[in-house]
Each structure stands twice: as structure tokens, then as C-alpha cells.
Design a protein around this motif. Structure first.
Motif, PDB file in Angstrom:
ATOM      1  N   GLU A  42       6.548   2.862  -5.287  1.00 16.12           N
ATOM      2  CA  GLU A  42       6.806   2.546  -3.887  1.00 16.12           C
ATOM      3  C   GLU A  42       6.430   1.110  -3.536  1.00 16.12           C
ATOM      4  N   ALA A  43       6.158   0.306  -4.575  1.00 13.17           N
ATOM      5  CA  ALA A  43       5.771  -1.075  -4.329  1.00 13.17           C
ATOM      6  C   ALA A  43       6.977  -1.897  -3.872  1.00 13.17           C
ATOM      7  N   ALA A  44       6.692  -2.950  -3.130  1.00 15.74           N
ATOM      8  CA  ALA A  44       7.732  -3.892  -2.714  1.00 15.74           C
ATOM      9  C   ALA A  44       7.733  -5.061  -3.673  1.00 15.74           C
ATOM     10  N   PHE A  45       8.893  -5.459  -4.161  1.00 13.16           N
ATOM     11  CA  PHE A  45       9.009  -6.548  -5.125  1.00 13.16           C
ATOM     12  C   PHE A  45       9.630  -7.762  -4.423  1.00 13.16           C
ATOM     13  N   ASP A 100      -1.895   8.022   3.256  1.00 12.36           N
ATOM     14  CA  ASP A 100      -2.128   9.351   3.824  1.00 12.36           C
ATOM     15  C   ASP A 100      -3.459   9.928   3.345  1.00 12.36           C
ATOM     16  N   TRP A 101      -3.784   9.743   2.056  1.00  8.31           N
ATOM     17  CA  TRP A 101      -5.040  10.270   1.520  1.00  8.31           C
ATOM     18  C   TRP A 101      -6.244   9.574   2.149  1.00  8.31           C
ATOM     19  N   LEU A 102      -6.065   8.324   2.543  1.00  9.77           N
ATOM     20  CA  LEU A 102      -7.177   7.554   3.082  1.00  9.77           C
ATOM     21  C   LEU A 102      -7.337   7.670   4.599  1.00  9.77           C
ATOM     22  N   VAL A 103      -6.354   8.237   5.277  1.00  8.09           N
ATOM     23  CA  VAL A 103      -6.378   8.299   6.742  1.00  8.09           C
ATOM     24  C   VAL A 103      -7.677   8.894   7.293  1.00  8.09           C
ATOM     25  N   PRO A 104      -8.226   9.991   6.725  1.00  9.56           N
ATOM     26  CA  PRO A 104      -9.459  10.552   7.309  1.00  9.56           C
ATOM     27  C   PRO A 104     -10.632   9.580   7.343  1.00  9.56           C
ATOM     28  N   PHE A 105     -10.620   8.558   6.480  1.00  6.77           N
ATOM     29  CA  PHE A 105     -11.731   7.610   6.423  1.00  6.77           C
ATOM     30  C   PHE A 105     -11.561   6.438   7.397  1.00  6.77           C
ATOM     31  N   GLN A 106     -10.438   6.381   8.073  1.00 10.83           N
ATOM     32  CA  GLN A 106     -10.143   5.234   8.934  1.00 10.83           C
ATOM     33  C   GLN A 106     -11.124   5.114  10.093  1.00 10.83           C
ATOM     34  N   VAL A 107     -11.670   6.239  10.550  1.00 12.50           N
ATOM     35  CA  VAL A 107     -12.577   6.221  11.702  1.00 12.50           C
ATOM     36  C   VAL A 107     -13.881   5.494  11.394  1.00 12.50           C
ATOM     37  N   LEU A 166       0.710  15.279  -5.806  1.00  8.63           N
ATOM     38  CA  LEU A 166       1.867  14.971  -6.651  1.00  8.63           C
ATOM     39  C   LEU A 166       2.300  16.189  -7.447  1.00  8.63           C
ATOM     40  N   HIS A 167       1.333  17.004  -7.858  1.00  6.68           N
ATOM     41  CA  HIS A 167       1.684  18.205  -8.616  1.00  6.68           C
ATOM     42  C   HIS A 167       2.475  19.190  -7.757  1.00  6.68           C
ATOM     43  N   GLN A 168       2.188  19.235  -6.462  1.00  8.11           N
ATOM     44  CA  GLN A 168       2.911  20.144  -5.582  1.00  8.11           C
ATOM     45  C   GLN A 168       4.353  19.698  -5.349  1.00  8.11           C
ATOM     46  N   SER A 169       4.593  18.394  -5.463  1.00 14.73           N
ATOM     47  CA  SER A 169       5.949  17.884  -5.243  1.00 14.73           C
ATOM     48  C   SER A 169       6.711  17.664  -6.537  1.00 14.73           C
ATOM     49  N   CYS A 194       0.844  -1.190   0.000  1.00 17.86           N
ATOM     50  CA  CYS A 194       0.000   0.000   0.000  1.00 17.86           C
ATOM     51  C   CYS A 194       0.883   1.244   0.000  1.00 17.86           C
ATOM     52  N   ASP A 195       0.728   2.074  -1.015  1.00 16.54           N
ATOM     53  CA  ASP A 195       1.538   3.270  -1.176  1.00 16.54           C
ATOM     54  C   ASP A 195       1.392   4.183   0.047  1.00 16.54           C
ATOM     55  N   ARG A 196       2.521   4.739   0.486  1.00  8.33           N
ATOM     56  CA  ARG A 196       2.481   5.601   1.660  1.00  8.33           C
ATOM     57  C   ARG A 196       1.625   6.826   1.418  1.00  8.33           C
ATOM     58  N   ARG A 197       1.723   7.416   0.213  1.00  9.75           N
ATOM     59  CA  ARG A 197       0.896   8.579  -0.090  1.00  9.75           C
ATOM     60  C   ARG A 197      -0.587   8.202  -0.118  1.00  9.75           C
ATOM     61  N   LEU A 198      -0.900   7.062  -0.735  1.00  7.62           N
ATOM     62  CA  LEU A 198      -2.284   6.609  -0.767  1.00  7.62           C
ATOM     63  C   LEU A 198      -2.810   6.412   0.644  1.00  7.62           C
TER      64      LEU A 198
END
Length: 451
Positions: free
Chosen positions: A420-423, A12-19, A385-388, A6-10
Motif C-alpha cells: 500500500e506504499a506510494a511510489f 487502524d491497529w494504532l488508532v487506540p493509542f492516539q489518545v 491479515l489471516h482473516q482476510s 503509512c499503511d492504512r491497516r497499520l
């Protein structure tokens, strides 16, 4: 075998829905979201598990349970997504919401909410085509996306509108589009108190009862019939007048009559972004009135007549329940509505709407809203991604594309996930050869831009 973590950025985007989820359900929901982004074909649970390298997982049935059995609130998820979008793309000024319905073509005896509707894509004024499927009512945030150079419609709340036949079978009251729209507008107003909200909709929602119910909470912009019964504002009642007070003033000429009246005052405006064009010169006439019909509530409004000095389109009429709105604002809000159709087309092409195969009532009611919400979530990810790093516009000799589209946005998010995937590999020999860079880039391009 390639197994993307699971991508670290992804994450982060999903964290608000964890509750919204328990810990085990949350882990599986993240896998399904990642799989829905990566898979290039049908958005089924099986396809998502294959895309994330979990096709050999013995607990595959638990992933189906996320949609058809687990307890979590889609309405609460819509609120979180809406507030996230507003904070990022509409932190100031009025919040413009687009409201429209679409038909998801589905067949099957077990799909209870299915109905037979007019197919808006295949039908025309002289040709009627019916379609079997599900009707969805979707609310989208209509905002300019800076790096795309145009307005995007970002879905955040989508509700299934069961057919009249399904309501009769279930012995419940049939909820019309107007009923659903009223509930959605009032719910959005409760989510965002203190902000000016403008709802843009087509003529199907130009109903007096609907406008009267929501006009104190949100401003509505929609089309208006040229023969609508318009009246002047009611003059103050004189002291001592006997009898029931009048509801409105004197009857006004219809908008059709104003079009033919040489005394009508017209003003020239330049409208930016007119239905995909850069700008359009139009002539407008406007005024305030009361829309009234016997037995129904009255609706104060500002009417707006629009005609083309070149005669390329027929005169059109609009209304806004905010009488203080200017003609420039009303037109600029309404022309954003065409991007809703763009979003409906892109979620079918890039996110596999109409390819899911659930037949459980709860899974059906959740899957399509999740895929539409994923469109907005991918836009948030692309904005990060555009900001970085600059997003890449995919172009070719035969297609000189200069602006970023959703295809570029989802490709950038997919690249980030794969990068950022693990192979994990089990080589038979120790001498390994790396993939040449140009071949790797071509494979990545094909995988990320697959639709």
C-alpha cells in the motif's frame, strides 16, 4: 526513491493509542513504528527514518524527542495493548499471564541503570558468565494463536529494574524483582476486574511475601522447593480456648519425603504441549497445605509433585495459590511459560532488541518496552491479515516448515505496508520498463524476511 506511506491497516491497529499523544507527536510516533517494522537491521531512529524515506527530513531531531522528551505514558499504552490482546485472543476463560526477566546487554558510562548480572544464556550449572546490561521485567499474555497452532507469549508491559548500584547512586530504595512483580500483578488485576487471572512465573518469584500480597487478586503458579515447610489447614478453634490462636495446623511431610514414601498416591496425566513436545505422560501427586515460615505471612496453596515414569527428567514440585485448581490446569498453565523464552529470542532476532543506541534515561526506559510491545502488535496485525487472506508459510526443500512463525507474521505485515506504499519517481526518460514479476517476488521476499 521509494517512499512508503503509512499503511492504512497499520494506522487502524494504532488508532487506540492516539489518545496518548498530541497531534504532532502522534504523526511522528506512527512513522517510527512503521520504520521499526520495516527496517531489517538496528532499531535506531536513523534506521527507522531511512526505512520510511525520511532521511532528508530537516526535522529529524523531533523524532528523537518522541522517546527522550515528549510526554506520554508508557503505562497507559501497556493498558491499551493488554485490553486489545485480551479482547482478541482471550475473550473467555482465565487470562494466563507469564512473568519473567531478561538481560539486555548494554555498555556505556551514560547508561545509569546498567548493572552486572549473571548471563542466563551463556551460563550453566558449572560455568558462570557475567554480563553488563539492563534488567527488564516483562509481563506477557500466554494464549493459543489459532493460525500458528501453538501458544505465543505476547508482551504488553515491560518495566526497567535498575541495578542496586544505580539505586545507591541515585539515593533511592532499590526495587527487587519480587517488588516489581508484586506491583505488576496488582496493576494487571486493576486493569481487568471481574476476570480470573493466572500468573505463571519461575522459581525466582516463589516468595512467601509476594504470594501473600497478591493471592486474593490473582492466582500464581510457580515452582516449589522440595523441602518447603508445609502445614495442614488450621482446625476450627474451640470455644473458650485461651491464648494466641495458631496460624496453621500440624507439620506435614516435605515433598522430598513424599517422593520416597510408597504410600503416596500417584495419578497418570497426559500433558499437551510439554515444553515444545506434542504431549507427555507424567505421574502427579497433589494436595492442599499452608506454606509458612517464622516471621512471614502464611500462604494457603495446592502443591503438585510431578515425576516422569521413564525417568527422563528429575521430579519437580509446583504450587498454585488457587487451592481449587486441578492438576491438569496447573500443568497446562505452567508449560506455557517456555514460550516466554521464545519471545525473548525472537524480539532480539526480528525486532532488533539490544541494537538500539539511546543513552537518555527516558529513551532507554521507553525503547525496549516499545519494541517488545511491537511484537504483540505485529501479531494482532497478522491475525487481521489471516482473516482476510491466508498467511504464507515460508518453506524450502531443505526445511519443511508446516506451521506459521513470527518470521512469517512480520513478513506478512511488511508485505502489506509495502503493497500500500506510494511510489514517487523522477524518471529521466519516458520509456519505463516494469520489473519482471519473478524478480519482484524475490526482492520482496528478501526485504520482508530480513532479520
Amino acid at each position: 526513491m521509494i517512499v512508503p506511506a503509512c499503511d492504512r491497516r497499520l494506522a487502524d491497529w494504532l488508532v487506540p493509542f492516539q489518545v496518548l499523544f498530541t497531534r504532532p507527536t502522534w504523526q511522528r510516533a506512527r512513522v517510527l513504528v512503521e520504520g521499526a517494522i520495516l527496517t531489517p537491521h538496528r532499531r535506531t531512529i536513523s534506521a527507522a527514518l531511512r526505512a520510511t524515506g525520511k532521511s532528508a527530513d530537516a526535522g529529524f531531531a523531533l523524532y528523537h524527542a518522541v522517546l527522550n522528551r515528549c510526554r506520554w505514558s508508557a503505562l497507559a499504552a501497556a493498558r491499551i495493548l493488554f485490553l486489545m490482546l485480551v479482547d482478541r485472543f482471550a475473550s473467555s476463560g482465565p487470562v494466563v499471564i507469564g512473568l519473567d526477566d531478561t538481560i539486555e546487554r548494554r555498555w556505556g558510562a551514560k547508561i545509569k541503570a546498567r548493572g552486572i548480572y549473571r548471563d542466563p544464556v551463556r551460563s550453566s550449572h558449572g560455568h558462570f558468565v557475567k554480563a553488563s546490561g539492563l534488567r527488564w521485567l516483562s509481563a506477557m499474555l500466554l494464549v493459543p494463536v489459532p493460525w500458528a497452532g501453538r501458544v505465543w507469549a505476547l508482551p504488553f508491559l515491560t518495566v526497567l529494574m535498575a541495578s542496586e548500584r544505580a539505586a545507591a547512586v541515585s539515593r533511592v530504595r532499590h526495587k527487587t524483582l519480587v517488588d516489581g512483580a508484586r506491583q505488576m500483578m496488582l496493576q494487571i488485576a486493576r486493569w481487568l476486574p471481574g476476570r480470573a487471572i493466572v500468573v505463571v512465573a519461575d522459581s525466582a518469584f516463589a516468595a512467601i511475601n509476594l504470594l501473600a500480597a497478591v493471592r486474593t487478586r490473582v492466582s500464581v503458579v510457580t515452582r516449589l522447593r522440595l523441602d518447603a515447610r508445609l502445614f495442614g489447614l488450621m482446625a476450627p478453634r474451640e470455644t473458650g480456648t485461651i491464648g494466641r490462636p495458631r496460624r496453621n495446623g500440624e507439620r506435614l511431610p516435605t515433598l522430598a519425603q513424599r517422593l520416597l514414601d510408597p504410600q503416596t498416591a500417584w495419578k497418570t496425566l497426559i500433558v499437551q504441549g510439554w515444553y515444545g513436545e506434542t504431549e507427555r505422560r507424567v505421574e502427579v501427586a497433589t494436595g492442599i497445605a499452608v506454606w509458612s515460615h517464622p516471621g512471614r505471612p502464611i500462604v494457603p496453596l495446592r502443591w503438585l509433585l510431578v515425576r516422569d515414569p521413564l525417568g527422563l527428567f528429575r521430579p519437580q514440585a509446583f504450587l498454585c495459590t488457587d487451592q481449587g485448581a486441578s492438576p491438569e490446569d496447573i500443568l497446562s498453565w505452567f508449560v506455557r511459560r517456555w514460550t516466554i523464552e521464545v519471545t525473548f529470542a525472537e524480539v532480539r532476532r526480528h525486532l532488533g532488541v539490544e541494537t538500539q543506541r539511546q543513552w537518555s534515561d527516558r529513551a532507554i526506559a521507553r525503547t525496549t518496552p516499545v519494541l517488545l510491545g511491537l511484537y504483540a502488535l505485529i501479531t494482532v496485525g497478522a491475525d487481521d491479515l489471516h482473516q482476510s487472506q491466508a498467511l504464507v508459510v515460508r518453506s524450502a526443500k531443505w526445511y519443511r516448515k508446516t506451521s506459521l512463525t513470527f518470521a512469517d507474521a512480520i513478513a506478512a505485515v511488511r508485505r502489506q505496508i509495502w503493497a500500500e506504499a506510494a511510489f514517487t519517481t523522477s524518471p529521466a526518460q519516458t520509456d519505463l520498463s516494469k520489473i519482471p514479476g519473478h524478480i519482484y517476488d524475490r526482492l520482496a521476499d528478501l526485504a520482508c524476511y530480513a532479520a
